[in-house]
Design a protein around this motif. Structure first.
Motif: not given
Length: 429
Positions: A327-332, A334, A367-370
């Protein structure tokens, strides 16, 4: 009996090492490599993969008198020296090896026919170190045809001492073997085409075609870079053509493997091609297909993705929910959209367990706005259910099959004419 077995083993070892025989006895070594290792390991699991290699090694020992090297865990190579030390035996060894590999490997409740490339290395002097024989065999494997559907078995000789060895060169993969198919992605709210996902197919020697991800492990980095550049250029040419005909394709989704993203020139190539075609970077969505940095290296892949994201290219993650990225990669990086594969979509309109799993994934994505894309939708009932529970887009046989560019033209025109009709996939109560 034990003494007889030990004595026979000692004689076999002396023969292989060249001791106790005629001087300068010919040495023959085997370098065998399983291709598509990641695919096999992912489908079978590491334990079954090790059983497959162990079983194959035992057959080579029993049927070809191979004295194998100790294989490290996770390695996809089988190395060893043959007890037979005559060049005249090579044709027979190759024929026997072909028969062993062609029969496949029998495991409990499973029979596997892996793609195998192998080289028998001959040394007439009998003086070459086994490590040198194996190194020469590995170099020769680079010359195996990557588009041979069953792999290749070859014989090569060690270079004469003092002569400059010519490294084997890999056969060129001609660009006319590469074909593109396009998978329409349909919006669940409006029914409009949101984009097209690009599928790359390679024509094999037997005229069949395979997905690029099946053949990629057999391609060297330079060839893979040429393939990626060619696919990008052809896909953008098609997108520009649909713009000219007024078809209105918002963007293309182009999958890139970890090895492709590790190419330091890839980001520049993508941005240059977009500029050359006069296309905004947002018209191209880069789909990540595996754990980021697993096979290409974390640092170069990260640098490439950051460069593309900063330029405005969209990023998507394939096979969401299967542990393919943290999940950190999804945010890192973008990531803006995730693709949920067929394993979750299958029979989702009927199976309660599938429905619970999909709803959990949808809740996480929201929740992750994906944005979410359902892949492999096979029936109209599946498509209607997925639209009803909140998927943004769908693709698969129930929407439209993958098709060449010429057929996409007709599909886009026909689909555009159908939109004014009642085309609402969401069935609200």
């Amino acid at each position: 009996m034990a003494y007889g077995i030990g004595a026979a083993a000692a004689r076999l070892a002396r023969l292989v090492k060249g001791e106790g025989g005629t001087p300068h006895r010919t040495r023959l070594a085997l370098v065998l490599r399983l291709e598509n290792v990641d695919t096999l390991r992912g489908g079978l699991g590491p334990q079954v993969m090790e059983q497959l290699l162990d079983q194959l090694t035992r057959r080579l020992v029993a049927e070809m008198r191979l004295l194998p090297q100790l294989r490290s865990p996770g390695s996809a190579e089988v190395l060893g020296l043959f007890a037979i030390g005559r060049q005249q035996a090579v044709p027979g060894l190759l024929a026997r090896l072909q028969a062993i590999c062609g029969r496949g490997v029998e495991l409990p409740d499973l029979r596997i026919c892996p793609v195998v490339n192998a080289v028998i290395v001959g040394d007439e002097t009998g003086e070459a170190d086994p490590a040198a024989l194996y190194a020469h065999g590995r170099a020769a494997l680079q010359g195996c045809d990557p588009l041979s559907p069953a792999g290749q078995l070859r014989f090569v000789e060690m270079p004469v001492p003092g002569a400059e060895p010519a490294p084997p060169s890999a056969p060129a993969l001609t660009l006319d073997r590469i074909g593109l198919l396009f998978q329409p992605q349909i919006c669940c709210d409006t029914g409009a085409v949101l984009g097209l996902r690009v599928l790359t197919r390679l024509r094999m020697d037997n005229a069949e075609s395979r997905d690029l991800d099946e053949i990629e492990p057999r391609l060297d980095d330079e060839t893979l870079s040429h393939v990626a550049t060619h696919v990008l250029r052809q896909a953008l040419d098609c997108l520009k053509g649909w713009d000219r005909m007024g078809a209105g394709v918002p963007r293309l989704t182009l999958p890139f493997s970890d090895r492709m993203l590790a190419d330091p020139l890839l980001a520049d190539s993508i941005l240059w091609e977009l500029d050359r075609h006069d296309l905004l970077p947002g018209r191209l969505e880069i789909e990540l297909c595996e754990p980021i940095g697993r096979s290409g290296g974390r640092v170069p892949v990260t640098a490439c993705l950051h460069r593309l994201a900063a330029a405005g290219c969209a990023l998507a993650l394939g096979e969401f929910g299967t542990g393919s990225a943290g999940l950190g990669d999804l945010r890192r990086f973008g990531v803006g959209r995730v693709r949920i594969g067929r394993e979750f979509v299958a029979d989702c309109d009927r199976r309660a367990d599938q429905q619970r799993m999909i709803l959990a994934i949808l809740a996480l994505a929201e929740h992750l706005r994906l944005a979410t894309l359902a892949d492999g939708v096979a029936t109209q009932d599946e498509k209607a259910f997925l639209a009803q529970i909140g998927f943004a887009a769908v693709q698969g046989p129930a929407v439209a099959p993958p098709m060449p560019a010429a057929e996409v033209d007709d599909f886009l025109l026909e689909h555009g004419r159908s939109l004014p009709l009642a085309f609402d996939l969401r069935r609200r109560g």
